[in-house]
Design a protein around this motif. Sequence first.
Motif, short mmCIF file in Angstrom:
data_model
loop_
_atom_site.label_atom_id
_atom_site.label_comp_id
_atom_site.label_asym_id
_atom_site.label_seq_id
_atom_site.Cartn_x
_atom_site.Cartn_y
_atom_site.Cartn_z
N ILE A 228 -27.66 47.44 -6.59
CA ILE A 228 -26.85 47.51 -7.81
C ILE A 228 -25.57 46.67 -7.71
O ILE A 228 -25.27 45.91 -8.64
N PRO A 229 -24.80 46.71 -6.62
CA PRO A 229 -23.61 45.84 -6.56
C PRO A 229 -23.96 44.35 -6.62
O PRO A 229 -23.25 43.58 -7.27
N LEU A 230 -25.04 43.96 -5.99
CA LEU A 230 -25.45 42.56 -6.03
C LEU A 230 -25.84 42.14 -7.44
O LEU A 230 -25.46 41.06 -7.91
N ILE A 231 -26.56 43.00 -8.13
CA ILE A 231 -26.94 42.71 -9.52
C ILE A 231 -25.70 42.62 -10.40
O ILE A 231 -25.60 41.73 -11.27
N ALA A 232 -24.72 43.48 -10.18
CA ALA A 232 -23.48 43.46 -10.97
C ALA A 232 -22.72 42.16 -10.75
O ALA A 232 -22.24 41.55 -11.71
N ILE A 233 -22.61 41.73 -9.50
CA ILE A 233 -21.90 40.49 -9.20
C ILE A 233 -22.63 39.29 -9.80
O ILE A 233 -22.00 38.40 -10.38
N CYS A 234 -23.95 39.26 -9.67
CA CYS A 234 -24.73 38.14 -10.22
C CYS A 234 -24.63 38.10 -11.74
O CYS A 234 -24.51 37.02 -12.33
N SER A 235 -24.66 39.26 -12.38
CA SER A 235 -24.53 39.31 -13.85
C SER A 235 -23.17 38.79 -14.28
O SER A 235 -23.07 38.02 -15.25
N PHE A 236 -22.12 39.19 -13.57
CA PHE A 236 -20.78 38.70 -13.89
C PHE A 236 -20.70 37.19 -13.72
O PHE A 236 -20.14 36.49 -14.56
N VAL B 74 -23.15 34.96 -13.91
CA VAL B 74 -23.93 34.27 -14.96
C VAL B 74 -23.17 34.29 -16.28
O VAL B 74 -23.06 33.26 -16.97
N ILE B 75 -22.62 35.43 -16.65
CA ILE B 75 -21.88 35.53 -17.91
C ILE B 75 -20.63 34.65 -17.88
O ILE B 75 -20.28 34.00 -18.87
N THR B 76 -19.99 34.58 -16.73
CA THR B 76 -18.80 33.73 -16.60
C THR B 76 -19.16 32.26 -16.76
O THR B 76 -18.46 31.51 -17.45
N ILE B 77 -20.23 31.82 -16.14
CA ILE B 77 -20.67 30.42 -16.28
C ILE B 77 -21.03 30.12 -17.72
O ILE B 77 -20.65 29.06 -18.25
N VAL C 10 -13.04 36.02 -28.01
CA VAL C 10 -14.14 36.99 -27.95
C VAL C 10 -14.98 36.73 -26.70
O VAL C 10 -15.39 37.68 -26.00
N LEU C 11 -15.21 35.48 -26.37
CA LEU C 11 -15.91 35.16 -25.12
C LEU C 11 -15.11 35.64 -23.92
O LEU C 11 -15.67 36.17 -22.95
N ALA C 12 -13.79 35.48 -23.96
CA ALA C 12 -12.94 35.95 -22.87
C ALA C 12 -12.99 37.48 -22.77
O ALA C 12 -12.99 38.03 -21.66
N CYS C 13 -13.06 38.15 -23.90
CA CYS C 13 -13.17 39.62 -23.89
C CYS C 13 -14.49 40.06 -23.25
O CYS C 13 -14.54 41.07 -22.56
N ILE C 14 -15.53 39.30 -23.48
CA ILE C 14 -16.83 39.60 -22.86
C ILE C 14 -16.72 39.46 -21.34
O ILE C 14 -17.26 40.28 -20.59
N VAL C 15 -16.02 38.44 -20.88
CA VAL C 15 -15.83 38.27 -19.44
C VAL C 15 -15.03 39.45 -18.88
O VAL C 15 -15.37 39.99 -17.82
#
Length: 109
Positions: free
Chosen positions: A18-26, A28-31, A91-96
Motif C-alpha cells: 500500500i505505501p508503494l502504491i500510494a507513492i507511485c500514484s502521487f 504519476v499524478i504529479t507528472i 485546480v490541478l495544484a489542489c489535486i496534487v
Amino acid sequence: MGTETNQKLNKQEEEDNIPLIAICSFAVITIIMILLGIMMCELPVVMVCSIVILETLIAVCLHNLPIWVHVMILAAEVTAGILCTQLVFIVLACIVYATAILALHFIEE
C-alpha cells in the motif's frame, strides 16, 4: 490450515504494498499535473515545478491536521486561482495537494 496461512501471508503482502502504491500514484499524478500545466495552461516550467514543490511541502507539513483545515486550504487556493485567472492550474495544484495528503495517510498506516 495451509490455506489459512497462505491467505494471511497474501493479505500481509498486500498491506505491505500500500505505501508503494500510494507513492507511485502521487508520482504519476504529479507528472501529469506538470505536463498539463506546461502544455495546457502554457505556464513556464519553473513556475509549474515550484508550485508542485510548494504543494507537496504544505501537504507534508499539515498532513496530521483535521480535514476541515485541508478544505480551508483548498478553498483559499481556488480563490487565489480565480483572482489570478489561473483557475485550471490551481485546480490541478489542489489535486496534487489532495493526492499528497492521501499518500501520506496511507504511508503512515
